[in-house]
Design a protein around this motif. Structure first.
Motif, PDB file in Angstrom:
ATOM      1  N   ALA A  16      -8.139  -1.563   3.804  1.00  0.00           N
ATOM      2  CA  ALA A  16      -7.017  -1.771   4.722  1.00  0.00           C
ATOM      3  C   ALA A  16      -6.560  -3.220   4.680  1.00  0.00           C
ATOM      4  O   ALA A  16      -7.391  -4.143   4.675  1.00  0.00           O
ATOM      5  CB  ALA A  16      -7.429  -1.386   6.136  1.00  0.00           C
ATOM      6  N   GLY A  17      -5.274  -3.425   4.638  1.00  0.00           N
ATOM      7  CA  GLY A  17      -4.717  -4.765   4.603  1.00  0.00           C
ATOM      8  C   GLY A  17      -4.634  -5.384   3.228  1.00  0.00           C
ATOM      9  O   GLY A  17      -4.081  -6.477   3.072  1.00  0.00           O
ATOM     10  N   ASP A  18      -5.158  -4.705   2.213  1.00  0.00           N
ATOM     11  CA  ASP A  18      -5.056  -5.249   0.860  1.00  0.00           C
ATOM     12  C   ASP A  18      -3.580  -5.394   0.493  1.00  0.00           C
ATOM     13  O   ASP A  18      -2.779  -4.492   0.724  1.00  0.00           O
ATOM     14  CB  ASP A  18      -5.752  -4.305  -0.136  1.00  0.00           C
ATOM     15  N   PRO A  19      -3.190  -6.529  -0.089  1.00  0.00           N
ATOM     16  CA  PRO A  19      -1.773  -6.750  -0.386  1.00  0.00           C
ATOM     17  C   PRO A  19      -1.182  -5.779  -1.392  1.00  0.00           C
ATOM     18  O   PRO A  19       0.045  -5.655  -1.483  1.00  0.00           O
ATOM     19  CB  PRO A  19      -1.740  -8.191  -0.916  1.00  0.00           C
ATOM     20  N   ASP A  20      -2.018  -5.074  -2.142  1.00  0.00           N
ATOM     21  CA  ASP A  20      -1.506  -4.103  -3.110  1.00  0.00           C
ATOM     22  C   ASP A  20      -1.294  -2.712  -2.515  1.00  0.00           C
ATOM     23  O   ASP A  20      -0.755  -1.834  -3.194  1.00  0.00           O
ATOM     24  CB  ASP A  20      -2.460  -3.990  -4.307  1.00  0.00           C
ATOM     25  N   ARG A  21      -1.697  -2.518  -1.275  1.00  0.00           N
ATOM     26  CA  ARG A  21      -1.456  -1.214  -0.641  1.00  0.00           C
ATOM     27  C   ARG A  21       0.015  -1.073  -0.263  1.00  0.00           C
ATOM     28  O   ARG A  21       0.642  -2.018   0.229  1.00  0.00           O
ATOM     29  CB  ARG A  21      -2.330  -1.051   0.609  1.00  0.00           C
ATOM     30  N   ASN A  22       0.565   0.115  -0.473  1.00  0.00           N
ATOM     31  CA  ASN A  22       1.949   0.370  -0.089  1.00  0.00           C
ATOM     32  C   ASN A  22       2.162   0.169   1.401  1.00  0.00           C
ATOM     33  O   ASN A  22       3.205  -0.344   1.831  1.00  0.00           O
ATOM     34  CB  ASN A  22       2.344   1.800  -0.481  1.00  0.00           C
ATOM     35  N   GLU A  23       1.175   0.567   2.198  1.00  0.00           N
ATOM     36  CA  GLU A  23       1.287   0.380   3.645  1.00  0.00           C
ATOM     37  C   GLU A  23       1.422  -1.094   3.988  1.00  0.00           C
ATOM     38  O   GLU A  23       2.275  -1.477   4.806  1.00  0.00           O
ATOM     39  CB  GLU A  23       0.065   0.964   4.359  1.00  0.00           C
ATOM     40  N   THR A  24       0.585  -1.932   3.411  1.00  0.00           N
ATOM     41  CA  THR A  24       0.620  -3.367   3.697  1.00  0.00           C
ATOM     42  C   THR A  24       1.986  -3.940   3.362  1.00  0.00           C
ATOM     43  O   THR A  24       2.566  -4.731   4.131  1.00  0.00           O
ATOM     44  CB  THR A  24      -0.474  -4.092   2.890  1.00  0.00           C
ATOM     45  N   GLN A  25       2.519  -3.570   2.205  1.00  0.00           N
ATOM     46  CA  GLN A  25       3.816  -4.082   1.781  1.00  0.00           C
ATOM     47  C   GLN A  25       4.937  -3.601   2.695  1.00  0.00           C
ATOM     48  O   GLN A  25       5.854  -4.358   3.028  1.00  0.00           O
ATOM     49  CB  GLN A  25       4.068  -3.673   0.334  1.00  0.00           C
ATOM     50  N   ALA A  26       4.861  -2.338   3.121  1.00  0.00           N
ATOM     51  CA  ALA A  26       5.897  -1.803   4.010  1.00  0.00           C
ATOM     52  C   ALA A  26       5.854  -2.478   5.377  1.00  0.00           C
ATOM     53  O   ALA A  26       6.899  -2.766   5.979  1.00  0.00           O
ATOM     54  CB  ALA A  26       5.714  -0.292   4.167  1.00  0.00           C
ATOM     55  N   ARG A  27       4.659  -2.748   5.873  1.00  0.00           N
ATOM     56  CA  ARG A  27       4.547  -3.429   7.161  1.00  0.00           C
ATOM     57  C   ARG A  27       5.138  -4.827   7.086  1.00  0.00           C
ATOM     58  O   ARG A  27       5.864  -5.262   7.988  1.00  0.00           O
ATOM     59  CB  ARG A  27       3.084  -3.475   7.610  1.00  0.00           C
ATOM     60  N   ALA A  54       1.256   6.146  16.760  1.00  0.00           N
ATOM     61  CA  ALA A  54       0.749   7.479  16.465  1.00  0.00           C
ATOM     62  C   ALA A  54       1.624   8.219  15.461  1.00  0.00           C
ATOM     63  O   ALA A  54       1.199   9.241  14.898  1.00  0.00           O
ATOM     64  CB  ALA A  54       0.636   8.298  17.755  1.00  0.00           C
ATOM     65  N   ARG A  55       2.830   7.707  15.231  1.00  0.00           N
ATOM     66  CA  ARG A  55       3.748   8.357  14.302  1.00  0.00           C
ATOM     67  C   ARG A  55       3.859   7.605  12.978  1.00  0.00           C
ATOM     68  O   ARG A  55       4.696   7.939  12.146  1.00  0.00           O
ATOM     69  CB  ARG A  55       5.124   8.519  14.959  1.00  0.00           C
ATOM     70  N   VAL A  56       3.012   6.619  12.779  1.00  0.00           N
ATOM     71  CA  VAL A  56       2.937   5.909  11.502  1.00  0.00           C
ATOM     72  C   VAL A  56       1.687   6.419  10.792  1.00  0.00           C
ATOM     73  O   VAL A  56       0.562   6.064  11.139  1.00  0.00           O
ATOM     74  CB  VAL A  56       2.880   4.389  11.701  1.00  0.00           C
ATOM     75  N   HIS A  57       1.882   7.265   9.807  1.00  0.00           N
ATOM     76  CA  HIS A  57       0.795   8.019   9.200  1.00  0.00           C
ATOM     77  C   HIS A  57       0.383   7.387   7.868  1.00  0.00           C
ATOM     78  O   HIS A  57       0.722   7.891   6.789  1.00  0.00           O
ATOM     79  CB  HIS A  57       1.218   9.467   8.995  1.00  0.00           C
ATOM     80  N   ALA A  58      -0.345   6.295   7.964  1.00  0.00           N
ATOM     81  CA  ALA A  58      -0.815   5.625   6.747  1.00  0.00           C
ATOM     82  C   ALA A  58      -1.907   6.451   6.088  1.00  0.00           C
ATOM     83  O   ALA A  58      -2.713   7.110   6.763  1.00  0.00           O
ATOM     84  CB  ALA A  58      -1.345   4.239   7.086  1.00  0.00           C
ATOM     85  N   MET A  59      -1.932   6.426   4.766  1.00  0.00           N
ATOM     86  CA  MET A  59      -3.017   7.097   4.047  1.00  0.00           C
ATOM     87  C   MET A  59      -4.313   6.314   4.219  1.00  0.00           C
ATOM     88  O   MET A  59      -4.290   5.079   4.359  1.00  0.00           O
ATOM     89  CB  MET A  59      -2.661   7.232   2.575  1.00  0.00           C
TER      90      MET A  59
END
Length: 245
Positions: free
Chosen positions: A80-91, A103-108
């Motif tokens: 979690a929080g790794d800069p290469d994760r799509n979630e991290t970049q989107a945030r 609750a409606r942000v469904h990160a993998m």
């Protein structure tokens, strides 16, 4: 049958603005129709540009962000929080600036999450989250996909065993692009979306885009279709081998 539409604009910046404007309109329309919207995000350079552009659009103020469900088409199986994760970049590009309902942000799941380094268990966990509304997958208004130089979408690569998966999600092992382990929606899940948007920019995408739009079924991108519409949103360089460009 899905209608395929090809939109070609001059360059990557205009493409990002075009996709951002379309997405804002789609979300506003979905909320007007049924009170909420559901969007599947993707990663990559152009996706980051799109999200950053939404932050600057005055029309985005019309969205009730607390009634938007956000999903991901795939994720690099990293902490979690790794800069290469799509979630991290989107945030970083947009999400952290929005009044979203967490609750409606469904990160993998991440590789340091409840399933540890078991990517298959993480994929199964995401499948269960997709099904919490009672259906196998929720109604996706828009599912966005980047297109790789090899024609891959999400973490579905040409001639890779993950293409044969029939569940809603899958773990991708031995990915030809790093990192080798990922979690992804399967092609059958992608094909449940109302609209699938394939977004590509730059000359490195020219061959894959041309082949997929010309019907080369060896490329996963050629199979990514929405139930009502499939948009190919391209800059001129990516569309160089497309007849309509």
């Amino acid at each position: 049958m899905s209608k395929t539409l090809v939109v070609v604009v001059p360059d990557a910046d205009i493409l990002a603005a075009t996709v951002a404007s379309r997405l804002v309109t789609k979300i506003v329309d979905a909320q007007a129709e049924r009170g909420f919207a559901s969007v599947v995000l993707t990663g990559g350079r152009i996706a980051g540009k799109v999200l950053h552009t939404i932050k600057e659009l005055p029309a985005a103020a019309a969205i009730d962000w607390a009634r938007v469900d956000l999903w991901w088409g795939d994720e690099r199986f990293l902490p979690a929080g790794d800069p290469d994760r799509n979630e991290t970049q989107a945030r970083a590009a947009l999400l952290d600036a929005l009044p979203l309902d967490p609750a409606r942000v469904h990160a993998m799941p991440a590789s340091d999450g409840p399933d540890g380094d078991d990517a298959s268990a993480a994929a199964a966990r995401y499948a269960r989250e997709l099904a919490t509304g009672g259906a196998e997958v929720p109604p996706f208004d828009v599912l966005m996909l980047g297109v790789g130089e090899d024609g891959h979408v999400a973490s579905l690569f040409p001639e890779h065993p993950v293409l044969n998966e029939t569940g809603t999600t899958a773990a991708t092992f031995n990915s030809p692009k790093p990192p080798p382990t990922r979690v992804t929606l399967t092609m059958p899940t992608i094909q449940t979306a109302d609209e699938v948007w394939l977004v590509a920019a730059g000359p490195d995408k020219t061959d894959a885009v041309g082949r997929a739009l010309n019907g080369d079924k060896l490329l996963p991108a050629a199979h990514a279709t929405g139930t009502t519409k499939t948009y190919w949103l391209l800059d001129r360089a990516a569309a160089a081998n497309v007849a309509k460009a």
